[in-house]
Motif scaffolding. Structure first.
Motif, mmCIF file in Angstrom:
data_model
loop_
_atom_site.group_PDB
_atom_site.id
_atom_site.type_symbol
_atom_site.label_atom_id
_atom_site.label_comp_id
_atom_site.label_asym_id
_atom_site.label_seq_id
_atom_site.Cartn_x
_atom_site.Cartn_y
_atom_site.Cartn_z
ATOM 1 N N LEU A 177 46.774 42.111 45.766
ATOM 2 C CA LEU A 177 46.644 43.023 44.630
ATOM 3 C C LEU A 177 47.288 42.432 43.376
ATOM 4 N N SER A 178 48.413 41.761 43.551
ATOM 5 C CA SER A 178 49.045 41.112 42.393
ATOM 6 C C SER A 178 48.152 39.997 41.851
ATOM 7 N N VAL A 179 47.594 39.199 42.748
ATOM 8 C CA VAL A 179 46.724 38.107 42.319
ATOM 9 C C VAL A 179 45.500 38.684 41.598
ATOM 10 N N GLY A 180 44.934 39.741 42.154
ATOM 11 C CA GLY A 180 43.785 40.384 41.521
ATOM 12 C C GLY A 180 44.138 40.937 40.150
ATOM 13 N N GLY A 206 46.324 39.679 38.166
ATOM 14 C CA GLY A 206 46.365 38.506 37.279
ATOM 15 C C GLY A 206 44.963 38.149 36.812
ATOM 16 N N GLU A 259 59.433 40.903 40.781
ATOM 17 C CA GLU A 259 59.205 39.455 40.776
ATOM 18 C C GLU A 259 58.050 39.049 41.681
ATOM 19 N N ALA A 260 57.898 39.758 42.802
ATOM 20 C CA ALA A 260 56.784 39.425 43.704
ATOM 21 C C ALA A 260 55.457 39.625 42.978
ATOM 22 N N ASN A 261 55.372 40.723 42.274
ATOM 23 C CA ASN A 261 54.175 41.002 41.489
ATOM 24 C C ASN A 261 53.960 39.922 40.432
ATOM 25 N N MET A 262 55.047 39.505 39.798
ATOM 26 C CA MET A 262 54.939 38.491 38.738
ATOM 27 C C MET A 262 54.340 37.192 39.282
ATOM 28 N N HIS A 266 49.933 40.494 49.017
ATOM 29 C CA HIS A 266 49.856 39.552 47.900
ATOM 30 C C HIS A 266 48.626 39.764 47.022
ATOM 31 N N GLY A 286 52.390 36.770 41.924
ATOM 32 C CA GLY A 286 50.981 36.974 42.259
ATOM 33 C C GLY A 286 50.122 37.031 41.005
ATOM 34 N N LEU A 325 52.268 49.003 38.185
ATOM 35 C CA LEU A 325 52.026 48.326 36.903
ATOM 36 C C LEU A 325 50.582 48.434 36.392
ATOM 37 N N SER A 339 55.645 45.019 48.320
ATOM 38 C CA SER A 339 55.038 44.245 47.229
ATOM 39 C C SER A 339 53.709 44.835 46.777
ATOM 40 N N GLU A 391 54.476 47.373 43.791
ATOM 41 C CA GLU A 391 54.760 46.820 42.444
ATOM 42 C C GLU A 391 53.499 46.820 41.580
ATOM 43 N N PRO A 392 52.397 46.220 42.043
ATOM 44 C CA PRO A 392 51.171 46.312 41.223
ATOM 45 C C PRO A 392 50.607 47.733 41.156
#
Lengths: 320, 267
Positions: free
Chosen positions: B121-124, B126, A62-65, B119, A67, B160, B153, B156-157
């Protein structure tokens, strides 16, 4: 069902979200959806099937989602994230705070299975703090619609609003009593029943429970006003004050902790602008437990009878 | 840009960020100094960005996920012409322009808020997905710190991105071996890092993060998978009394130490 307040059928509000999202997919090419491996539970499967290139399966992350949703807004896309309310808020609060709210990103955080009516799965999943968590974030809009039709209408409406939104809905089937073709106005309270003796401000499916209280109160000689507060933030201050000035006593009703919920927002407003006796139907500083939704609503003091008791109590406190 | 000019650019950035941290009594000089060559190659040799049109949809995006090294990024963006160098005087001060940790709306060229670790890496990701979806050639580079790899966190990316085959995404790990209050591999051992990341299906390149030729080659390496560059760096690089010194994660140089640093950088 009562004669005064009929309902057409019962349906889960999460299905209203799923139907709204599918319609948005057809209407607005900028709408994209992300899910953390709960596609079926969130009723996002129709959107996924229809628009596979606009649906992103993130996995149980969910944290990844959150972001990724923030990053995805970059070319004008409107990401809708879907997971349970617990994992949509508490689990990812820092991600939402920094990358979505502080950054003013146009992300729609759509949260199902809120509150104790998630039922048998128990307290770990029954978040009762999510409204408070989300309303404290600067710039975050918080919406908690009352039935299937209103959830669908709200889903459509938030795509047209630019900015972060938290949309809360639930798992159980509840009566459908608002119109299918309604236009949802963010931040606009709806008077469901006019009255003069007490104002009941309710949110989510508690609006129905409040309407069910109206007739019993009528029999006791109490004329209750019921107002549907589907948007907790921004609160419709004018509507709250107008009703408070008329009835001079207030009951709030919600499936949430008393701390941080709708009652808390209304009490804050009234204490500043128009001090009025208030009673709150809400969970009183407690976690939930495993059980059937109906039984839990009674056990945790969130039923129609609890609203009636609160009304009787607050009327006695009214300053005459 | 010629190599000699690039070296001069690193000197300008180092001096600017040290001045900022000295003037505002701000910390994280060591964390910013370790990434100066990386930032220089990114902004002067690699990223397709235009200071005259910072919001061009086709631009490449860079996210400094280790937001505490903001002084290094601000100094680089000013050097590249995204905003006036006078902005740097308004870093980390009352009613300033540039906050200690990054607010992406604070100045042109900033792509994402950063400060709370884990945070970016997830934003990147996206942004990389958005570029693919819009069929843009836009590339995304995210820089994380070695200590940041402690954050769940981040993983996770890391799991993915290769699954989604995001070949337009590059991660740089600033492996300076020191985090807030300890030696990175004493706090939590990251090793074997290269093998771990390979096992996650990343294309892994290990380089000397102060060798600008190696940095450029690594950035330009064509891969079909997302790419991760493990950049071995020296915390506090370029200032003798800061190099590999834990305390310079948080200390800020006084006037005397600033003068000494300037002397070392200019020589």
């Amino acid at each position: 069902m009562s004669a005064k307040f009929p309902f057409t059928e019962k349906k889960d509000t999460r299905s209203g979200f799923g139907a709204g999202l599918l319609e948005l997919g057809k209407k607005n090419p900028n709408v994209v959806a992300l899910c953390a491996d709960l596609t079926g539970s969130l009723k996002m499967d129709a959107f996924e099937k229809e628009f596979p290139d606009r649906f992103f399966q993130i996995g149980i992350a969910e944290a990844n989602m959150m972001g990724i949703a923030a990053g995805l807004t970059i070319g004008g896309k409107i990401p809708f994230t879907g997971t349970f309310a617990n994992f949509s808020t508490g689990r990812v609060y820092d991600q939402i705070r920094q990358s979505i709210a502080y950054s003013g990103k146009n992300v729609k955080i759509c949260a199902s299975h809120a509150g104790i009516t998630l039922g048998e799965d128990g307290a770990t999943h029954q978040i009762l703090e999510d409204i408070g968590l989300m309303k404290m974030l600067p710039g975050m809009v918080v919406i908690n619609p009352c039935d299937y039709n209103q959830t669908k209408a709200a889903t459509l409406a938030i795509a047209d609003y630019v900015g972060p939104v938290y949309l809360r809905f639930g798992r159980p089937s509840v009566p459908i009593f608002t119109p299918a073709d309604q236009k949802f106005e963010i931040g606009k309270a709806i008077v469901m029943n006019e009255g003069k003796d007490v104002s009941i401000f309710a949110t989510g499916h508690l609006v129905w429970k409040a309407l069910m209280a109206v007739e019993e109160l009528e029999a006791m000689g109490i004329n209750a006003e019921v107002i549907n507060i589907h948007t907790i933030k921004p609160l419709d201050n004018a509507a709250v004050l107008k009703s408070a000035m008329k009835t001079k006593c207030i009951v709030t009703a919600e499936e949430h902790q008393m701390n941080g919920g709708l009652g808390d927002s209304i009490a804050q407003l009234l204490s500043r602008e128009y001090p009025t006796p208030i009673e709150m139907v809400a969970v009183k500083d407690s976690f939930g437990e495993s059980g059937t939704p109906d039984q839990l609503m009674v056990k945790y003091g969130l039923d129609t009878s609890d609203i009636i008791k609160a009304v009787q109590k607050v009327i006695k406190r009214k300053m005459v | 840009m010629k190599k000699t000019d690039l070296v001069q650019t690193t000197k300008n950035i180092r001096k600017a960020l040290l001045m900022m941290n000295h003037r505002s009594n701000a910390s994280h000089s060591g964390s910013a100094l370790s990434i100066v060559e990386l930032l220089t190659v990114l902004y002067f040799k690699y990223l397709n960005v235009d200071p005259e049109n910072p919001k061009d949809p086709k631009r490449d995006k860079f996210i400094l996920s280790k937001g505490h090294a903001s002084s290094g990024l601000y100094a680089t963006l000013a050097e590249r012409g995204f905003f006036d160098k006078s902005y740097l005087d308004r870093f980390y001060v009352d009613n300033g322009i540039l906050p200690g940790h990054i607010d992406f709306e604070a100045a042109p060229g900033l792509e994402s808020a950063a400060g709370s670790l884990g945070h970016g890496l997830s934003v990147g990701m996206g942004m990389a997905i958005a570029a693919k979806y819009q069929k843009l050639k836009s590339r995304v580079v995210v820089m994380i710190s070695d200590g940041e790899l402690n954050e769940g966190s981040i993983w996770e990316p890391l799991l993915l991105a290769p699954h989604l085959k995001l070949d337009n995404l590059t991660v740089i790990v600033d492996y300076n071996k020191i985090q807030s209050f300890g030696i990175t591999n004493e706090v939590i051992n990251l090793e074997p890092l290269n093998e771990k990341l390979k096992a996650f299906n990343w294309h892994v390149i290990e380089i000397n993060g102060h060798d600008m030729k190696e940095i450029e080659q690594a950035l330009n390496a064509k891969t079909s998978q997302p790419k991760i560059i493990i950049a071995h760096t020296i915390k506090g690089k370029g200032v003798s009394y800061m190099e590999n010194k834990l305390e310079w994660h948080y200390r800020s140089p006084n006037k005397e130490l600033l003068d000494q640093a300037y002397g070392e950088i200019d020589n």
